[in-house]
Design a protein around this motif. Structure first.
Motif, PDB file in Angstrom:
ATOM      1  N   GLN A 181      -1.557   3.372  12.284  1.00 11.41           N
ATOM      2  CA  GLN A 181      -2.025   3.268  13.670  1.00 11.41           C
ATOM      3  C   GLN A 181      -3.454   2.755  13.774  1.00 11.41           C
ATOM      4  O   GLN A 181      -3.852   2.231  14.811  1.00 11.41           O
ATOM      5  N   ALA A 182      -4.235   2.873  12.706  1.00 13.15           N
ATOM      6  CA  ALA A 182      -5.621   2.387  12.716  1.00 13.15           C
ATOM      7  C   ALA A 182      -5.715   0.951  12.201  1.00 13.15           C
ATOM      8  O   ALA A 182      -6.794   0.486  11.880  1.00 13.15           O
ATOM      9  N   ALA A 183      -4.569   0.263  12.115  1.00 10.77           N
ATOM     10  CA  ALA A 183      -4.476  -1.123  11.639  1.00 10.77           C
ATOM     11  C   ALA A 183      -4.845  -1.268  10.164  1.00 10.77           C
ATOM     12  O   ALA A 183      -5.224  -2.337   9.712  1.00 10.77           O
ATOM     13  N   GLY A 184      -4.720  -0.195   9.406  1.00 11.82           N
ATOM     14  CA  GLY A 184      -4.910  -0.265   7.966  1.00 11.82           C
ATOM     15  C   GLY A 184      -3.584  -0.546   7.288  1.00 11.82           C
ATOM     16  O   GLY A 184      -2.521  -0.193   7.812  1.00 11.82           O
ATOM     17  N   ILE A 185      -3.634  -1.207   6.165  1.00 14.88           N
ATOM     18  CA  ILE A 185      -2.421  -1.465   5.396  1.00 14.88           C
ATOM     19  C   ILE A 185      -2.272  -0.325   4.394  1.00 14.88           C
ATOM     20  O   ILE A 185      -3.177  -0.035   3.618  1.00 14.88           O
ATOM     21  N   VAL A 186      -1.117   0.318   4.434  1.00 17.75           N
ATOM     22  CA  VAL A 186      -0.852   1.477   3.585  1.00 17.75           C
ATOM     23  C   VAL A 186       0.124   1.079   2.486  1.00 17.75           C
ATOM     24  O   VAL A 186       1.157   0.466   2.756  1.00 17.75           O
ATOM     25  N   ILE A 187      -0.247   1.407   1.259  1.00 10.48           N
ATOM     26  CA  ILE A 187       0.664   1.281   0.119  1.00 10.48           C
ATOM     27  C   ILE A 187       1.012   2.709  -0.273  1.00 10.48           C
ATOM     28  O   ILE A 187       0.139   3.508  -0.603  1.00 10.48           O
ATOM     29  N   ARG A 188       2.288   3.037  -0.168  1.00  9.34           N
ATOM     30  CA  ARG A 188       2.732   4.419  -0.378  1.00  9.34           C
ATOM     31  C   ARG A 188       3.774   4.460  -1.482  1.00  9.34           C
ATOM     32  O   ARG A 188       4.766   3.741  -1.433  1.00  9.34           O
ATOM     33  N   GLN A 189       3.526   5.292  -2.479  1.00  6.40           N
ATOM     34  CA  GLN A 189       4.464   5.455  -3.585  1.00  6.40           C
ATOM     35  C   GLN A 189       5.173   6.787  -3.463  1.00  6.40           C
ATOM     36  O   GLN A 189       4.535   7.825  -3.251  1.00  6.40           O
ATOM     37  N   GLU A 190       6.488   6.752  -3.582  1.00  6.08           N
ATOM     38  CA  GLU A 190       7.296   7.966  -3.501  1.00  6.08           C
ATOM     39  C   GLU A 190       6.886   8.957  -4.585  1.00  6.08           C
ATOM     40  O   GLU A 190       6.616   8.574  -5.719  1.00  6.08           O
ATOM     41  N   ARG A 191       6.849  10.213  -4.222  1.00  7.62           N
ATOM     42  CA  ARG A 191       6.468  11.242  -5.183  1.00  7.62           C
ATOM     43  C   ARG A 191       7.517  11.377  -6.278  1.00  7.62           C
ATOM     44  O   ARG A 191       8.702  11.092  -6.071  1.00  7.62           O
ATOM     45  N   GLU A 192       7.064  11.801  -7.430  1.00  3.24           N
ATOM     46  CA  GLU A 192       7.961  12.120  -8.540  1.00  3.24           C
ATOM     47  C   GLU A 192       8.519  13.521  -8.332  1.00  3.24           C
ATOM     48  O   GLU A 192       8.022  14.287  -7.494  1.00  3.24           O
ATOM     49  N   TRP A 193       9.493  13.897  -9.105  1.00  4.94           N
ATOM     50  CA  TRP A 193      10.127  15.201  -8.957  1.00  4.94           C
ATOM     51  C   TRP A 193       9.139  16.348  -9.142  1.00  4.94           C
ATOM     52  O   TRP A 193       9.318  17.423  -8.567  1.00  4.94           O
ATOM     53  N   ASP A 194       8.084  16.112  -9.945  1.00 10.18           N
ATOM     54  CA  ASP A 194       7.138  17.189 -10.241  1.00 10.18           C
ATOM     55  C   ASP A 194       5.841  17.099  -9.441  1.00 10.18           C
ATOM     56  O   ASP A 194       4.868  17.778  -9.749  1.00 10.18           O
ATOM     57  N   GLU A 195       5.827  16.287  -8.408  1.00 11.05           N
ATOM     58  CA  GLU A 195       4.648  16.124  -7.572  1.00 11.05           C
ATOM     59  C   GLU A 195       4.912  16.694  -6.185  1.00 11.05           C
ATOM     60  O   GLU A 195       6.047  16.658  -5.703  1.00 11.05           O
ATOM     61  N   GLU A 196       3.869  17.170  -5.546  1.00 13.79           N
ATOM     62  CA  GLU A 196       3.997  17.756  -4.212  1.00 13.79           C
ATOM     63  C   GLU A 196       4.101  16.690  -3.120  1.00 13.79           C
ATOM     64  O   GLU A 196       4.836  16.855  -2.157  1.00 13.79           O
ATOM     65  N   ASP A 197       3.329  15.591  -3.258  1.00 15.14           N
ATOM     66  CA  ASP A 197       3.217  14.607  -2.180  1.00 15.14           C
ATOM     67  C   ASP A 197       3.344  13.180  -2.694  1.00 15.14           C
ATOM     68  O   ASP A 197       3.144  12.911  -3.888  1.00 15.14           O
ATOM     69  N   LEU A 247      -5.744   0.469   2.745  1.00  9.02           N
ATOM     70  CA  LEU A 247      -6.682  -0.653   2.777  1.00  9.02           C
ATOM     71  C   LEU A 247      -7.126  -0.800   4.220  1.00  9.02           C
ATOM     72  O   LEU A 247      -6.349  -1.196   5.084  1.00  9.02           O
ATOM     73  N   SER A 248      -8.376  -0.467   4.486  1.00 12.16           N
ATOM     74  CA  SER A 248      -8.836  -0.362   5.876  1.00 12.16           C
ATOM     75  C   SER A 248      -9.239  -1.688   6.496  1.00 12.16           C
ATOM     76  O   SER A 248      -9.428  -1.751   7.711  1.00 12.16           O
ATOM     77  N   THR A 249      -9.361  -2.735   5.686  1.00 18.86           N
ATOM     78  CA  THR A 249      -9.742  -4.036   6.237  1.00 18.86           C
ATOM     79  C   THR A 249      -8.838  -5.123   5.688  1.00 18.86           C
ATOM     80  O   THR A 249      -8.300  -4.999   4.577  1.00 18.86           O
ATOM     81  N   PRO A 250      -8.677  -6.224   6.432  1.00 23.48           N
ATOM     82  CA  PRO A 250      -7.911  -7.349   5.902  1.00 23.48           C
ATOM     83  C   PRO A 250      -8.519  -7.897   4.604  1.00 23.48           C
ATOM     84  O   PRO A 250      -7.793  -8.309   3.701  1.00 23.48           O
ATOM     85  N   GLU A 251      -9.827  -7.870   4.495  1.00 22.27           N
ATOM     86  CA  GLU A 251     -10.487  -8.352   3.273  1.00 22.27           C
ATOM     87  C   GLU A 251     -10.086  -7.507   2.060  1.00 22.27           C
ATOM     88  O   GLU A 251      -9.861  -8.033   0.973  1.00 22.27           O
ATOM     89  N   ALA A 252      -9.971  -6.215   2.243  1.00 23.45           N
ATOM     90  CA  ALA A 252      -9.534  -5.343   1.146  1.00 23.45           C
ATOM     91  C   ALA A 252      -8.119  -5.716   0.706  1.00 23.45           C
ATOM     92  O   ALA A 252      -7.830  -5.780  -0.495  1.00 23.45           O
ATOM     93  N   ALA A 253      -7.249  -5.988   1.668  1.00 25.21           N
ATOM     94  CA  ALA A 253      -5.876  -6.392   1.347  1.00 25.21           C
ATOM     95  C   ALA A 253      -5.868  -7.717   0.595  1.00 25.21           C
ATOM     96  O   ALA A 253      -5.154  -7.877  -0.399  1.00 25.21           O
ATOM     97  N   ARG A 254      -6.669  -8.669   1.043  1.00 23.79           N
ATOM     98  CA  ARG A 254      -6.745  -9.975   0.360  1.00 23.79           C
ATOM     99  C   ARG A 254      -7.219  -9.815  -1.084  1.00 23.79           C
ATOM    100  O   ARG A 254      -6.706 -10.461  -1.992  1.00 23.79           O
ATOM    101  N   ARG A 255      -8.199  -8.945  -1.294  1.00 23.94           N
ATOM    102  CA  ARG A 255      -8.719  -8.748  -2.641  1.00 23.94           C
ATOM    103  C   ARG A 255      -7.665  -8.124  -3.560  1.00 23.94           C
ATOM    104  O   ARG A 255      -7.567  -8.487  -4.731  1.00 23.94           O
ATOM    105  N   ILE A 256      -6.876  -7.215  -3.032  1.00 21.38           N
ATOM    106  CA  ILE A 256      -5.777  -6.628  -3.812  1.00 21.38           C
ATOM    107  C   ILE A 256      -4.760  -7.711  -4.164  1.00 21.38           C
ATOM    108  O   ILE A 256      -4.313  -7.818  -5.313  1.00 21.38           O
TER     109      ILE A 256
END
Length: 92
Positions: A45-61, A67-76
């Motif tokens: 909702q804040a126009a950030g690009i989110v990269i989200r990895q599914e949790r493993e069986w032994d992880e809580e979250d 990436l809060s800016t388009p420049e950060a996304a470009r650098r990635i």
């Protein structure tokens, strides 16, 4: 139903063939895609690009990288492209 190799060979009069395969899941050349957890990419909702990895069986979250800016996304993207080019070059 198709015949198994062993059934086909038996009908031809050849000895039974052992069809059980042992696979080295860590180093075997038969393994063409190793395990990969699910990854999602979306805009929050804040126009950030989110990269989200599914949790493993032994992880809580799930794991999040925001990436809060388009420049950060470009650098990635540039860094990933650089690494892919290096892999391709090493494979020659």
């Amino acid at each position: 139903m198709p015949l198994a190799l062993g059934d086909y060979e038996s009908r031809r009069g050849a000895p039974e063939v052992e069809t059980k395969w042992e696979i080295d899941w860590c180093n075997g050349q038969e393994v063409i895609i190793e395990r990969q957890t699910a990854i999602a990419v979306y805009t929050n909702q804040a126009a950030g690009i989110v990269i989200r990895q599914e949790r493993e069986w032994d992880e809580e979250d799930d794991t999040f990288i925001v990436l809060s800016t388009p420049e950060a996304a470009r650098r990635i993207i540039e860094a990933i492209q650089r690494e892919l080019a290096a892999i391709k070059e090493r494979a020659k």
